[in-house]
Design an enzyme around this catalytic site. Structure first.
Site, short mmCIF file in Angstrom:
data_model
loop_
_atom_site.label_atom_id
_atom_site.label_comp_id
_atom_site.label_asym_id
_atom_site.label_seq_id
_atom_site.Cartn_x
_atom_site.Cartn_y
_atom_site.Cartn_z
N ALA A 1 22.32 20.79 -25.80
CA ALA A 1 21.80 22.06 -25.30
C ALA A 1 22.67 22.49 -24.11
O ALA A 1 23.30 21.65 -23.47
CB ALA A 1 20.36 21.88 -24.84
N GLY B 1 21.17 17.65 -27.92
CA GLY B 1 20.78 18.61 -28.96
C GLY B 1 21.77 18.67 -30.10
O GLY B 1 21.41 19.00 -31.23
N GLU C 1 20.65 16.03 -32.36
CA GLU C 1 19.36 16.45 -32.96
C GLU C 1 19.59 17.48 -34.06
O GLU C 1 18.94 17.47 -35.09
CB GLU C 1 18.45 17.01 -31.86
N1 T1G Z 1 25.90 22.08 -21.39
C1 T1G Z 1 26.70 22.91 -20.67
N2 T1G Z 1 27.91 22.55 -20.18
C2 T1G Z 1 28.31 21.30 -20.45
C3 T1G Z 1 27.54 20.38 -21.19
C4 T1G Z 1 26.28 20.83 -21.67
N3 T1G Z 1 25.50 20.04 -22.41
N4 T1G Z 1 28.23 19.22 -21.26
C5 T1G Z 1 29.38 19.41 -20.59
N5 T1G Z 1 29.44 20.67 -20.11
C6 T1G Z 1 30.52 21.27 -19.34
C7 T1G Z 1 30.66 20.64 -17.96
O1 T1G Z 1 29.74 21.25 -17.05
C8 T1G Z 1 32.09 20.98 -17.66
O2 T1G Z 1 32.08 22.36 -17.35
C9 T1G Z 1 32.78 20.86 -19.01
O3 T1G Z 1 31.74 20.97 -19.98
C10 T1G Z 1 33.48 19.55 -19.20
O4 T1G Z 1 32.51 18.56 -18.90
C11 T1G Z 1 17.04 19.74 -26.40
C12 T1G Z 1 17.62 19.49 -23.83
C13 T1G Z 1 30.10 16.12 -23.24
C14 T1G Z 1 30.74 13.75 -22.66
O5 T1G Z 1 23.69 15.61 -21.32
O6 T1G Z 1 28.13 13.98 -21.00
O7 T1G Z 1 20.58 18.55 -25.30
O8 T1G Z 1 32.92 22.14 -15.00
O9 T1G Z 1 33.90 17.32 -17.21
O10 T1G Z 1 34.44 14.34 -19.18
O11 T1G Z 1 17.31 17.43 -26.45
O12 T1G Z 1 30.28 16.61 -20.37
O13 T1G Z 1 34.50 22.69 -16.87
O14 T1G Z 1 32.76 24.38 -16.13
O15 T1G Z 1 31.88 16.22 -18.31
O16 T1G Z 1 35.17 15.50 -21.40
C15 T1G Z 1 22.33 16.82 -23.36
C16 T1G Z 1 26.37 16.15 -20.93
C17 T1G Z 1 21.98 18.17 -22.83
C18 T1G Z 1 25.82 15.92 -22.33
C19 T1G Z 1 32.21 15.66 -22.03
N6 T1G Z 1 23.76 16.65 -23.32
N7 T1G Z 1 27.82 16.23 -20.97
O17 T1G Z 1 32.76 14.91 -20.95
O18 T1G Z 1 33.98 16.74 -19.67
S1 T1G Z 1 20.23 18.34 -22.77
C20 T1G Z 1 24.33 16.05 -22.25
C21 T1G Z 1 28.58 15.10 -20.96
C22 T1G Z 1 19.77 18.47 -24.41
C23 T1G Z 1 18.00 18.59 -26.10
C24 T1G Z 1 18.31 18.46 -24.65
C25 T1G Z 1 30.04 15.33 -20.87
C26 T1G Z 1 30.76 15.22 -22.24
P1 T1G Z 1 33.14 22.94 -16.27
P2 T1G Z 1 33.05 17.14 -18.43
P3 T1G Z 1 34.18 15.32 -20.30
#
Ligand code: T1G
Length: 699
Positions: free
Chosen positions: A61, A102, A105
């Protein structure tokens, strides 16, 4: 378009294209449902493939949407997944690189899944204080088995796709592609293969049981409770997965939904989501474009093989960057190298570092007694004695020997970086890299930007910080930069509290109950009370009218410097870290009070915590006004990563926002009435007063 649609023969391909990680924001969700409808309406289409463009299938998400109406706006993720499950034609997920939250999912709602090896698969929501909120807690146990699914959901850690494919009986991946490169073609072939198969398999229809049933979940709950102090989400993950084993899918889904929404509004989740974005925002410098060319840093030199120099060197060795350490005497070099070796050997003994890795790192380390040997280094970091005369000599020498374009960095924690830069002919190449001790452990790095530091130097060191796994925060030049400038006020409040009636233990216990790893007095004993003593002597010479408690000086005059002398505010037994209250010290404080004519009063834990924490907030507001820090979230990162501020409170600025700035200012006006405190300090910084009056927040 953030969800592209094309038809390849009889197969429709929906490609998520919402850089950087195909976050499932509203536009993308809308794009998926539109494309699904289109594919189902096109008689020529027999099957559908969903995949991701760029470096992810999907990172989940869109975290940036949280808290905004968009996050729940239809089609929300649940509706998108339902549309996939209800598609009359088979929908396959072609998964690669990153498939998280997500995104996983969404894939679990597809009828089939084919994955490329090397894909990082995770449900990391728990790291945001949440749990999977689009069926992950109900479908993953059905696809993987209860235990592996619960482990993934509670830890939030990624697992490689090929490992998951090995789990006996797993239904997560129907096929593994030979490689990420062949995934697209193999997905099309797989789609053609299953196009006519009916009924379409649904993960929601798979059985979900655990042989030990409730006993297993009770065990799991106990295990989780131990590791999740102050965080409600992990325990809730267990509840949701247990609901999945109770049979009815829809009932489990409503349990998950209820828990998800409740967690979304907890202060802990707001703090963790704030930290996620703050950590990434810290690497962005407003006036330094992201595409600023960087200088190549292939070899680093370190001046000084003491505790800091050695720790600093290890960061680069760990990242595979060769380091040459310079000292004045061979025995200092030998001592420094021996300490580095000892640190690595301890890690090898604990199984945290492989022997071959250790040897490889040591092979990157070289030493010298001569500055001339440093001429090929791309960057040099000095970590010598914290005295301006010594720094001057070192930087004059570096200016003489280092090649043009080399970055000259100082690890100074209290001296004026602009003054240090003025010792060279190349102030544009000078920057501060303030590591925190132990430098090979603490994640925080204050990058001190001098008045003349070049933008490409800033871009280079920020990117290098990521490579050496540091959280870098940019600071302007002032006494104490960000963290130490704030901790001065925090320490002053600690001293006033002693003068007014507290014992060191009472202050420490109150703030440790609030969540700090260590209270101010235990922390000072650890760092060395003589460090603060030397700084006070210098600082209060410059500010003679600055009010502060003399108790810390009295303590140092008795030689009680802390753990290193076995006695400080507390007593210590050799080899143990327990802080044992000392009656002599308490008596010394009482006598000091008497000499000041102060009648001690009972001070509540609440007042202790407010004065300590709000002193950080008020000084931080001045730091923002002075342009020393560019954003409040940077200050949160400094205090979370370098000073033990409790993670679940998101940092001093985030915490103040959650308390309400109006309430913070109210409390400060009360403290200003206290004649024994510093009324001048408690005048709210203009920025804080303005935000409070306007009902706004820092972040
Ligand atoms: N949403 C929005 N932006 C995201 C994002 C996300 N899920 N994940 C990463 N970014 C942006 C981050 O802010 C940065 O932006 C850029 O991508 C690079 O990130 C319903 C509710 C995917 C392993 O928790 O673990 O799904 O600073 O530096 O080292 O159940 O990002 O460049 O503007 O970390 O290559 C669940 C979180 C969401 C994954 C990539 N997902 N992200 O790592 O790059 S909640 C997460 C990560 C959800 C559902 C629920 C890592 C990555 P900017 P980065 P990276």
């Amino acid at each position: 378009m953030t969800a592209e649609y094309k038809v390849d023969g009889a197969i429709a391909v929906i490609t998520l294209n919402n850089p950087p990680v195909n976050g499932l924001g509203l536009a993308t969700r809308q794009g998926i449902t539109d494309a699904l409808a289109k594919a189902n309406a096109d008689a020529a289409v027999k099957a559908i493939v969903i995949t991701g463009a760029g470096k992810a299938f999907s990172g989940g998400a869109d975290i940036k949407e949280f808290g905004s109406p968009k996050a729940m706006q239809e089609p929300n993720l649940l509706s998108v997944i339902l549309a996939i499950e209800n598609s009359a034609k088979p929908v396959l997920a072609a998964i690669h690189t990153v498939c998280m939250g997500g995104g996983l999912e969404l894939a679990l709602g597809c009828h089939y899944r084919i994955a490329a090896p090397g894909t990082s698969v995770a449900l990391p929501e728990v790291k945001l204080g949440l749990l999977p909120g689009a069926g992950g807690t109900q479908r993953l146990p059905r696809a993987l088995g209860v235990e592996p699914a619960l482990n993934m959901i509670v830890s939030g850690e990624p697992v490689k796709s090929e490992m998951l494919a090995l789990l006996p009986g797993q239904k997560l991946f129907d096929k593994m592609a030979a490689s990420a490169e062949s995934l697209a073609a193999e997905a099309l072939a797989f789609a053609a293969e299953v196009a006519a198969q009916r009924p379409l398999p649904l993960v929601r229809n798979l059985p979900c049981k655990h042989p030990q049933g409730d006993a297993y979940f009770q065990f799991a709950r106990n295990m989780v409770k131990g590791m999740s102090k102050n965080f409600p989400a992990p325990g809730k993950c267990v509840d949701a997965v247990q609901a999945a084993t109770k049979g009815k899918f829809e009932a489990g889904m409503s349990t998950e939904r209820e828990i998800f929404i409740n967690l979304m509004w907890t202060p802990e989740s707001k703090a963790l989501r704030h930290i996620f974005l703050a950590e990434r925002a810290a690497s962005k410098i407003p006036d330094v474009p992201a595409d600023t060319p960087q200088r190549a840093i292939d070899a680093v030199a370190v001046i000084g093989a003491g505790t800091m120099g050695g720790g600093i060197a290890m960061n680069f060795l760990n990242a595979g960057i060769p380091v040459k350490i310079l000292e004045m005497k061979q025995e200092a070099l030998d001592r420094g190298v021996a300490t580095i070796r000892k640190n690595y050997e301890a890690q090898v003994k604990k199984g945290k570092l492989k022997q071959d890795k250790y040897e490889q790192r040591m092979s990157l380390l070289s030493t010298t007694l001569s500055y001339a040997d440093l001429k090929d280094a791309d960057m040099v970091i000095e970590a010598v004695f914290e005295e301006i005369g010594v720094k001057e000599a070192v930087f004059k020498e570096l200016d003489r020997v280092m090649k043009p374009g080399a970055i000259l960095a100082s690890n100074t924690s209290t001296l004026d970086l602009n003054k240090i830069a003025s010792f060279t002919q190349r102030p544009q190449d000078v920057v501060g890299l303030h590591f925190f001790s132990p430098a090979n452990v603490m994640k925080l790095l204050e990058v001190v930007r001098g008045a003349k530091t070049a933008k490409d130097v800033m871009a280079t060191v920020m990117s290098l910080a990521k490579k050496i796994k540091k959280t870098a925060v940019v600071s302007g030049v002032c006494d104490g930069f960000i963290g130490n400038r704030m901790i001065e006020q925090y320490g002053r409040q600690g001293g006033f509290l002693l003068d007014e009636g507290c014992t060191p233990a009472q202050v420490d216990k109150a703030i440790e109950k609030f969540g700090f790893a260590m209270g101010p007095f235990r922390m000072s004993d650890l760092a060395g009370n003589d460090i603060g003593w030397a700084i006070r002597k210098r600082r209060y010479l410059e500010k003679p009218d600055m009010k502060y408690s003399k108790t810390a000086d009295l303590l140092c005059e008795k030689g009680r410097f802390g753990q290193k002398t076995g006695a400080g505010w507390y007593d210590y037994v050799p080899g143990k870290r327990d802080a044992i209250p000392n009656a002599e010290v308490v008596k010394m404080i009482e006598e000091h009070r008497k000499a000041l004519g102060i009648t001690p009063r009972k001070i509540s834990d609440e007042e202790i915590v407010q004065r300590l924490v709000y002193s950080l907030v008020n000084e931080a507001a001045h730091i923002l006004e002075d342009g020393i820090a560019s954003k409040a979230s940077d200050i949160d990162m400094v205090y979370l990563m370098g000073y033990g501020f409790p993670i679940y409170r998101g940092g001093p600025m985030n915490y103040a926002d959650q308390v309400g700035l109006f309430n913070v200012v109210q409390a400060m006006s009360r403290f200003a009435q206290n004649p024994l405190d510093d009324a001048k300090f408690w005048q709210p910084a203009p920025l804080l007063a303005r935000l409070a009056a306007e009902g706004k927040t820092f972040n």
